[in-house]
Structure formats: structure tokens, C-alpha cells
Design a protein around this motif. Structure first.
Motif, short mmCIF file in Angstrom:
data_model
loop_
_atom_site.label_atom_id
_atom_site.label_comp_id
_atom_site.label_asym_id
_atom_site.label_seq_id
_atom_site.Cartn_x
_atom_site.Cartn_y
_atom_site.Cartn_z
N TYR A 231 50.90 34.05 35.57
CA TYR A 231 50.08 34.55 36.84
C TYR A 231 49.94 33.68 38.16
O TYR A 231 49.93 34.40 39.09
CB TYR A 231 48.70 34.72 36.20
CG TYR A 231 47.63 35.27 37.01
CD1 TYR A 231 47.83 36.72 37.10
CD2 TYR A 231 46.37 35.11 37.29
CE1 TYR A 231 46.98 37.58 37.73
CE2 TYR A 231 45.44 35.65 37.81
CZ TYR A 231 45.68 37.41 38.24
OH TYR A 231 44.88 37.89 38.82
N ASN A 232 50.18 32.37 38.10
CA ASN A 232 50.41 31.76 39.18
C ASN A 232 51.62 31.96 40.28
O ASN A 232 51.54 32.00 41.38
CB ASN A 232 50.51 30.30 38.71
CG ASN A 232 49.13 29.71 38.57
OD1 ASN A 232 48.07 30.34 38.67
ND2 ASN A 232 49.35 28.48 38.04
N ARG B 150 41.47 32.22 47.71
CA ARG B 150 40.67 31.53 46.96
C ARG B 150 41.48 30.93 45.85
O ARG B 150 41.37 29.60 45.28
CB ARG B 150 39.40 32.11 46.36
CG ARG B 150 38.46 31.35 45.57
CD ARG B 150 37.25 32.23 45.21
NE ARG B 150 37.59 33.46 44.91
CZ ARG B 150 37.32 34.68 45.55
NH1 ARG B 150 36.79 34.51 46.90
NH2 ARG B 150 37.36 35.82 44.95
N TYR B 151 42.41 31.76 45.21
CA TYR B 151 43.04 31.37 43.98
C TYR B 151 44.13 30.36 44.38
O TYR B 151 44.35 29.32 43.64
CB TYR B 151 43.84 32.67 43.58
CG TYR B 151 44.56 32.36 42.05
CD1 TYR B 151 43.77 32.71 41.01
CD2 TYR B 151 45.63 31.88 41.99
CE1 TYR B 151 44.56 32.39 39.78
CE2 TYR B 151 46.38 31.61 40.96
CZ TYR B 151 45.65 31.75 39.81
OH TYR B 151 46.13 31.72 38.38
N ILE B 152 44.96 30.41 45.63
CA ILE B 152 45.85 29.52 45.80
C ILE B 152 45.11 28.05 46.30
O ILE B 152 45.67 27.07 45.64
CB ILE B 152 46.63 29.76 47.39
CG1 ILE B 152 47.25 31.18 47.21
CG2 ILE B 152 47.31 28.80 48.02
CD1 ILE B 152 48.79 30.90 46.52
N ALA B 153 43.79 28.17 46.68
CA ALA B 153 43.28 26.76 46.74
C ALA B 153 42.88 26.18 45.56
O ALA B 153 43.00 24.97 45.41
CB ALA B 153 42.30 26.96 47.76
N ASP B 154 42.17 26.83 44.73
CA ASP B 154 41.78 26.60 43.56
C ASP B 154 42.72 25.97 42.40
O ASP B 154 42.65 25.18 41.84
CB ASP B 154 40.79 27.73 42.63
CG ASP B 154 39.55 28.21 43.32
OD1 ASP B 154 39.21 27.49 44.29
OD2 ASP B 154 39.08 29.14 43.10
N GLN B 155 43.82 26.69 42.58
CA GLN B 155 45.22 26.19 41.73
C GLN B 155 45.97 25.11 42.39
O GLN B 155 47.02 24.64 41.68
CB GLN B 155 45.85 27.70 41.23
CG GLN B 155 44.98 28.59 40.43
CD GLN B 155 44.66 27.82 39.28
OE1 GLN B 155 45.10 27.27 38.47
NE2 GLN B 155 43.15 28.40 39.00
N HIS B 156 45.69 24.85 43.46
CA HIS B 156 46.48 23.97 44.37
C HIS B 156 47.89 24.34 44.32
O HIS B 156 48.93 23.42 44.23
CB HIS B 156 46.23 22.49 43.79
CG HIS B 156 44.80 22.14 43.40
ND1 HIS B 156 43.87 21.71 44.61
CD2 HIS B 156 44.14 21.82 42.36
CE1 HIS B 156 42.71 21.32 44.10
NE2 HIS B 156 42.74 21.46 42.74
#
Length: 317
Positions: A41-42, A99-105
Motif C-alpha cells: 500500500y505504501n 497526510r499519508y506520505i507524512a504519517d508514514q515518513h
């Protein structure tokens, strides 16, 4: 997004590692399975963010050319159509993506070298030249050029594969190069779903289409682990003129998962189960393993049918 083909593949890979490492527990295996889904998913989000990265690279090329033209007093009028692509801008501003890119670094930092060669290749493509030269350009045209890039430029691209290998190491992920083609198909699906009116709130694909798919994944792994001995007894009982010690390890794992699905998931059609694991044997085991897997499964199924133990929704003909 993650379909049952991916689920079966990940269960086989997780079980392969579980069977090789004697100190792992079923709970640990389940955690590793769920992480493998997160890694896939990433990659989906990374390939969506690839649109921004390539656009940014193109903009930087224009900025550098403008600086050179000022220094040399040469007139330079860049064609800004690609860098002002409305779909790319909408995707960059997508709240879920950011948001996802930031949360998952997640970051393309370790793979930045890929963009120079990819952009050079892109600018030579006839579809790119036609897009840049067209007298007018609609939002749908802006989407179409990115569908072309994802379907024609990226699959099998060695520079991209090398970059993903670097990113796997930097971000501690797995299977990105293996997953790329199927993830790209989901990126194309997402592009098709985009509507300009949705702005930054355009929905992206969920990791699983439904809770049922996640439950199937976890249940399949647990059933395969719980019934390992029973499955291996069935396999060994149907080996004809074949030494069990010579059985390829991957073949045994594929058979173990296939038998778990055949015996404990009666709602999945028999033909679907057989075809899926034969294809997985073609993909992940030896050249003729699929023939062996097919033969063993059919022998076991015939025996189960004679004993009245076949619970599949579609009985063998």
C-alpha cells in the motif's frame, strides 16, 4: 486495492519464512503478513507521489534554463503545459496523499537519481510531443498523458526498478520491485477515477475493498499453519515415484496454502482455487512446478471426493 491474488502471494511468502524459522509464532507470522500489505500500500502512495516528483523535476529544468537564458541574454520561452498539468496539481494537493506520505515518513529522497533519465526518456516519446504541441488541452488530456506515462514509460523501466531497490533499503520495505506492475495498474485506476470538481478531496483507493478481504488473508494464513501436518500427510500420501526429500520447499508451501483454501474455504469455487495456485507455482517456483502442483492437487481432490470430504462450493467433475 489489495486483491486475492496479492493476498495468496503474501500468505505464501509469509508461510515460506515461517516454515524456515522454527522460533516464529503464528502471531508473529500474522504481524508480518499485515506488514507486507502495508508495504504494498505504501508503494501505491509512492507511485502517486511520483507524479509530483517528476513534475517538480521538469519545473526545475525550466527554472535552470530560464536562469541560463538570462545570463546569456538569449530569449527562452518554455512550454509549461506539462508542469502546469491540472491533474498533477490536483494530485499534489490531495489531502489523503499528503497526510499519508507524512504519517508514514515516505520520501523519494533516496531515489532522486531516477528522474533525470525518466524525464529525458519521456520528452522523446511521441505521445508527450503530441500532448505538448496540441493547440488546446483539457483536464481529460492532462489525465491521459499521465495514464500514458504510467502504462508505457514506467513498466519494466530499469532506472525505476533500481530506484525502488534503493528506496526499499532506505525505507525498510519489501517486494516493491515485485509489486510494481500490479501497483501501477491501481495507479491507472485512480487516475481514471479523478474528477476535477473533487479538488483536494478526491478519494484514493483503500488498502482493502472490504473487511472480508483482510479476514480472508488472516484466516488463510492461520488455517495453513494450523493444518500443516495434515496437509503434508496428504501430499506425501499422493507422491508417486517421487522422493519426499526431493520436494522443492516452495512447492510444499504452495501446496500447504492451496490445501488450506481447498479444505477450509468452501465458498471459494474449486476452479478458482486450483487456477490461482497453479499460476503462483508458475510465478514463484521451478519451471515445471506448476505441473507437479496441479497433479498433486488433483490426486488429493479425487481422493477427498471419493471419501465425501470435499466441501468446496463446486465439486469436481
Amino acid at each position: 486495492m489489495i486483491n486475492r491474488t496479492i493476498v495468496r502471494t503474501r500468505v505464501i511468502q509469509t508461510l515460506y519464512a515461517f516454515n524456515q524459522c522454527g522460533d516464529k509464532t503464528a502471531h508473529t507470522a500474522k504481524k508480518e503478513l499485515l506488514r507486507s500489505f502495508s508495504d504494498t500500500y505504501n508503494l501505491y502512495f509512492m507511485m502517486l507521489d511520483f507524479v509530483n516528483e517528476l513534475t517538480t523535476y521538469a519545473q526545475n529544468q525550466i527554472t535552470e534554463s530560464e536562469a541560463r537564458s538570462r545570463a546569456t541574454h538569449i530569449t527562452y520561452k518554455p512550454n509549461r503545459r506539462f508542469v502546469e498539468n491540472r491533474f498533477a496539481k490536483q494530485l499534489f494537493e490531495n489531502r489523503t496523499l499528503r497526510r499519508y506520505i507524512a504519517d508514514q515518513h515516505l520520501s523519494w529522497e533516496a531515489g532522486q537519481s531516477v528522474f533525470a533519465n525518466l524525464y529525458a526518456s519521456l520528452t522523446d516519446m511521441p505521445y508527450y510531443k503530441a500532448y505538448m504541441a496540441a493547440p488546446e488541452c483539457t483536464y481529460e488530456d492532462d489525465k491521459a498523458i499521465w495514464r500514458k506515462i504510467v502504462t508505457e514509460l514506467l513498466p519494466g523501466n530499469e532506472d525505476l526498478l533500481s530506484a525502488l531497490e534503493e528506496l526499499e533499503i532506505a525505507l525498510d520495505h519489501q517486494n516493491w520491485t515485485v509489486d510494481l506492475d500490479i501497483v501501477l495498474s491501481y495507479v491507472v485506476k485512480s487516475i481514471r477515477q479523478f474528477r476535477e470538481a473533487n479538488g483536494p478531496d478526491q478519494a484514493l483507493l483503500q488498502m482493502f475493498d472490504s473487511e472480508d478481504e483482510l479476514n480472508f488473508a488472516q484466516d488463510l494464513l492461520m488455517q495453513a499453519i494450523e493444518h500443516h501436518d495434515e496437509s503434508m500427510e496428504l501430499v506425501h500420501a499422493h507422491l508417486k515415484n517421487w522422493d519426499a526429500d526431493r520436494l522443492a520447499f516452495m512447492d510444499t508451501v504452495i501446496l500447504q496454502v492451496a490445501l488450506a483454501e481447498l479444505m477450509y474455504f468452501p465458498d471459494i469455487a474449486l476452479e478458482v482455487t486450483l487456477n490461482e495456485y497453479i499460476e503462483l507455482a508458475k510465478e514463484y517456483s521451478g519451471d515445471k512446478s506448476y505441473l507437479f502442483v496441479n497433479g498433486i492437487l488433483n490426486e488429493i481432490l479425487l481422493d477427498l471426493k471419493r471419501q465425501g470430504k470435499l466441501l468446496k462450493a463446486m465439486a469436481m467433475k
